[in-house]
Write a protein that holds these residues in place. Structure first.
Motif, PDB file in Angstrom:
ATOM      1  N   MET A   1      -0.763  -2.645   4.087  1.00 44.32           N
ATOM      2  CA  MET A   1      -1.768  -1.529   4.014  1.00 44.32           C
ATOM      3  C   MET A   1      -0.948   0.068   3.517  1.00 44.32           C
ATOM      4  O   MET A   1      -1.329   0.912   2.873  1.00 44.32           O
ATOM      5  N   GLY A   2       0.237   0.112   4.399  1.00 51.61           N
ATOM      6  CA  GLY A   2       1.075   1.064   4.185  1.00 51.61           C
ATOM      7  C   GLY A   2       0.948   2.364   5.270  1.00 51.61           C
ATOM      8  O   GLY A   2       0.492   1.845   6.228  1.00 51.61           O
ATOM      9  N   ASN A   3       1.106   3.364   4.954  1.00 50.11           N
ATOM     10  CA  ASN A   3       1.324   4.597   5.891  1.00 50.11           C
ATOM     11  C   ASN A   3       0.506   5.841   5.262  1.00 50.11           C
ATOM     12  O   ASN A   3       0.568   6.119   4.479  1.00 50.11           O
ATOM     13  N   ASP A   4       0.215   6.587   6.679  1.00 46.94           N
ATOM     14  CA  ASP A   4      -0.450   7.747   6.551  1.00 46.94           C
ATOM     15  C   ASP A   4       0.285   8.904   6.211  1.00 46.94           C
ATOM     16  O   ASP A   4      -0.081  10.082   5.977  1.00 46.94           O
ATOM     17  N   SER A   5       1.647   8.649   6.526  1.00 45.72           N
ATOM     18  CA  SER A   5       2.503   9.797   6.510  1.00 45.72           C
ATOM     19  C   SER A   5       3.936   9.464   6.355  1.00 45.72           C
ATOM     20  O   SER A   5       4.304   7.975   6.684  1.00 45.72           O
ATOM     21  N   TYR A   6       5.086  10.106   5.884  1.00 42.39           N
ATOM     22  CA  TYR A   6       6.374   9.793   6.062  1.00 42.39           C
ATOM     23  C   TYR A   6       6.865  10.059   7.095  1.00 42.39           C
ATOM     24  O   TYR A   6       6.533  11.134   8.003  1.00 42.39           O
ATOM     25  N   GLU A   7       7.980   9.316   7.643  1.00 40.83           N
ATOM     26  CA  GLU A   7       8.820   9.723   8.716  1.00 40.83           C
ATOM     27  C   GLU A   7      10.131  10.213   7.967  1.00 40.83           C
ATOM     28  O   GLU A   7      10.874   9.856   7.461  1.00 40.83           O
ATOM     29  N   SER A   8      10.157  11.611   8.732  1.00 43.84           N
ATOM     30  CA  SER A   8      11.322  12.467   8.104  1.00 43.84           C
ATOM     31  C   SER A   8      12.673  12.068   8.752  1.00 43.84           C
ATOM     32  O   SER A   8      12.705  11.420   9.841  1.00 43.84           O
ATOM     33  N   LEU A   9      13.926  12.076   8.026  1.00 47.08           N
ATOM     34  CA  LEU A   9      15.298  11.832   8.690  1.00 47.08           C
ATOM     35  C   LEU A   9      15.541  12.736   9.876  1.00 47.08           C
ATOM     36  O   LEU A   9      16.009  12.074  10.700  1.00 47.08           O
TER      37      LEU A   9
ATOM     38  N   GLY B   1       0.732  -1.128  -0.237  1.00 44.39           N
ATOM     39  CA  GLY B   1      -0.129  -0.079   0.117  1.00 44.39           C
ATOM     40  C   GLY B   1       0.650   1.264  -0.013  1.00 44.39           C
ATOM     41  O   GLY B   1       1.947   1.240   0.028  1.00 44.39           O
ATOM     42  N   ILE B   2       0.063   2.469  -0.161  1.00 38.54           N
ATOM     43  CA  ILE B   2       0.534   3.837  -0.180  1.00 38.54           C
ATOM     44  C   ILE B   2       1.804   4.108   1.031  1.00 38.54           C
ATOM     45  O   ILE B   2       1.536   3.544   2.128  1.00 38.54           O
ATOM     46  N   ARG B   3       3.012   4.651   0.697  1.00 40.01           N
ATOM     47  CA  ARG B   3       3.893   5.223   1.357  1.00 40.01           C
ATOM     48  C   ARG B   3       4.642   3.949   2.228  1.00 40.01           C
ATOM     49  O   ARG B   3       5.041   4.316   3.342  1.00 40.01           O
ATOM     50  N   SER B   4       4.426   2.863   1.729  1.00 37.73           N
ATOM     51  CA  SER B   4       5.010   1.743   2.384  1.00 37.73           C
ATOM     52  C   SER B   4       6.759   1.548   2.376  1.00 37.73           C
ATOM     53  O   SER B   4       7.130   2.265   1.278  1.00 37.73           O
ATOM     54  N   ARG B   5       7.177   1.209   3.737  1.00 39.25           N
ATOM     55  CA  ARG B   5       8.720   1.232   3.411  1.00 39.25           C
ATOM     56  C   ARG B   5       9.285  -0.426   3.781  1.00 39.25           C
ATOM     57  O   ARG B   5       8.817  -0.761   4.702  1.00 39.25           O
ATOM     58  N   ILE B   6       9.932  -0.939   3.077  1.00 40.17           N
ATOM     59  CA  ILE B   6      10.512  -2.360   3.176  1.00 40.17           C
ATOM     60  C   ILE B   6      11.842  -2.168   3.462  1.00 40.17           C
ATOM     61  O   ILE B   6      12.427  -1.828   2.077  1.00 40.17           O
ATOM     62  N   GLY B   7      12.621  -2.793   4.218  1.00 36.48           N
ATOM     63  CA  GLY B   7      14.305  -2.543   4.202  1.00 36.48           C
ATOM     64  C   GLY B   7      14.964  -3.688   3.370  1.00 36.48           C
ATOM     65  O   GLY B   7      14.430  -4.710   2.731  1.00 36.48           O
ATOM     66  N   GLU B   8      16.091  -3.587   3.435  1.00 40.86           N
ATOM     67  CA  GLU B   8      17.159  -4.392   2.785  1.00 40.86           C
ATOM     68  C   GLU B   8      17.085  -5.807   3.017  1.00 40.86           C
ATOM     69  O   GLU B   8      16.775  -6.368   4.395  1.00 40.86           O
ATOM     70  N   ASN B   9      17.286  -6.787   2.005  1.00 42.23           N
ATOM     71  CA  ASN B   9      17.319  -8.182   2.091  1.00 42.23           C
ATOM     72  C   ASN B   9      15.961  -8.604   3.099  1.00 42.23           C
ATOM     73  O   ASN B   9      16.182  -9.721   3.503  1.00 42.23           O
TER      74      ASN B   9
END
Length: 421
Positions: free
Chosen positions: A340-348, A323-331
């Motif tokens: 389902m994804g996320n409602d917002s991004y997490e800033s660095l 889903g929208i704005r999903s983040r999936i890490g390495e390996n």
């Protein structure tokens, strides 16, 4: 014109306990599907595609997110009479009770409906997945001079006991109806269906819970406060008094009533030619988000649907909906999963400032199989989740296992190194 004759009433369903925990803090119509939509977008889109643009959505549980979605999504011209409004159960001088059933929900909301000019009330369910030409159903209703029409779906003997079944005459007028019959009664309830349906053993006509009522008849029927449900009371009591037409539909249709059916419907979208096809002219409308394209690095993808705004470094994703704005890490490996994804991004900047260890999304070196990951979840590094029928139904603070499917609850954190198998 159809638009000026029809008022659509979309039933949001009850507490949605069979879809828990997805309905823990949202109503059934607000549950996210296909990575970017909500369930309510399906009946609304069917209406819009059929030139029906006056809609009420009835709900009473956790309606805040549904209200927000509809407010942010469905905007029509200032010079149009079109609208999509949410009606939540409310106390009035005439009633201080919650909706007691489908018919009672319509009855309690009638004073809102009657502020509109319409000839036909189209009543839809808010938790079904289908693409239907509702305009054709309405035209057949008008042409036959019916007072009630019911959309029907051919089902097999295995599924028939879970539905209201009906029989028709040669002109598709319904002559008898039974609600969820015992299996020993089924031989008396076969109906005439197309040759294609016969080959599949789908010889029983089930009610889809989609109805058309003539305005005056609906007003008359709603005057009886003792009838609270359409399927159990209104329909069986009406078929011998009022001309009731069967509108037979043979396309894809599923009732999203359980975690298992919800899971299967979403993963079905990953097939080469999905039964519920989003890739044709029958558009499904939803909120227009201004999101960047998805960014994928070093990932083997197979039979996977990926929504907008994702950042993916996984090793492999297969038969999954991301889903929208999903983040999936390495390996990481993600199989047979609806994320389902996320409602917002997490800033660095925020990550560094708050020393956040478990980021939104799936971390590095994870293995996720047979899983639903609700919105805004944090799955740490090296987490292994192996869903399947070998798992017993259970619930913890952060996840639930139902029918072998592991459901990570909305906003939950699964700490790094966690193993669920």
């Amino acid at each position: 014109m159809i638009n000026n004759e029809v008022l659509s009433i979309i039933l949001g369903g009850g507490q949605g306990s069979r879809l828990y925990p997805l309905t823990a803090d949202r109503s059934k119509p607000a549950v996210p599907i296909a990575g970017k939509y909500r369930l309510v977008d399906i009946p609304i889109s069917n209406c819009i595609n059929s030139s029906i643009k006056r809609m009420y959505v009835l709900t009473q549980f956790n309606s805040a997110s549904l209200n927000q979605h509809i407010k942010n999504t469905y905007h029509f011209s200032f010079f149009s009479s079109a609208f999509v409004d949410v009606l939540a159960a409310e106390q009035t001088m005439h009633s201080d009770k919650w909706f007691q059933g489908t018919a009672d929900a319509v009855r309690q909301s009638m004073h809102h409906f009657l502020q509109n000019d319409f000839k036909y009330a189209l009543i839809l369910s808010g938790d079904q997945l289908y693409n239907m030409d509702l305009e054709d159903m309405i035209e057949k209703h008008k042409k036959s001079n019916a007072e009630i029409s019911i959309a029907t779906y051919p089902v097999s003997a295995k599924d028939a006991t879970g539905f209201g079944l009906l029989k028709t005459d040669d002109e598709n007028v319904i002559t008898s109806f039974i609600e969820k019959p015992d299996s020993e009664l089924l031989p008396d309830w076969t109906s005439e269906v197309s040759d294609d349906m016969k080959k599949e053993g789908r010889n029983y006509l089930a009610s889809m819970g989609i109805y058309i009522f003539n305005r005056d008849l609906l007003i008359e029927l709603m005057n009886n406060p003792d009838t609270i449900d359409f399927g159990k009371e209104i329909i069986p009591q009406s078929i011998h008094k009022h001309k009731t037409l069967s509108y037979q539909y043979e396309g894809y249709w599923t009732d999203i009533g359980t975690i298992e059916s919800f899971f299967e419907a979403n993963l079905g979208l990953t097939e080469d030619i999905p039964k519920f096809n989003l890739y044709d002219d029958n558009r499904v409308y939803t909120r227009a988000r201004i999101l960047p394209t998805s960014k994928i690095s070093g990932t083997l993808l197979n039979k996977t649907v990926i929504a907008d705004g994702c950042i993916i470094h996984a090793a492999k994703i297969e038969k999954s909906v991301i889903g929208i704005r999903s983040r999936i890490g390495e390996n990481s490996t993600v199989l047979n999963t609806y994320m389902m994804g996320n409602d917002s991004y997490e800033s660095l900047k925020n990550i560094e400032k708050n020393k956040i260890e478990n980021l939104l999304g799936i971390g590095d070196r994870c293995y996720i199989n047979n899983c639903i990951v609700d919105k805004n979840c944090r799955i740490g590094d090296d987490v292994k989740i192996e869903g399947g029928k070998h798992l017993k139904d259970t619930e913890t603070e952060s996840y639930l296992i139902k029918d072998g499917i592991v459901v990570i609850k909305k906003g939950a954190t699964i700490d790094k190194g966690t193993i669920i198998k």
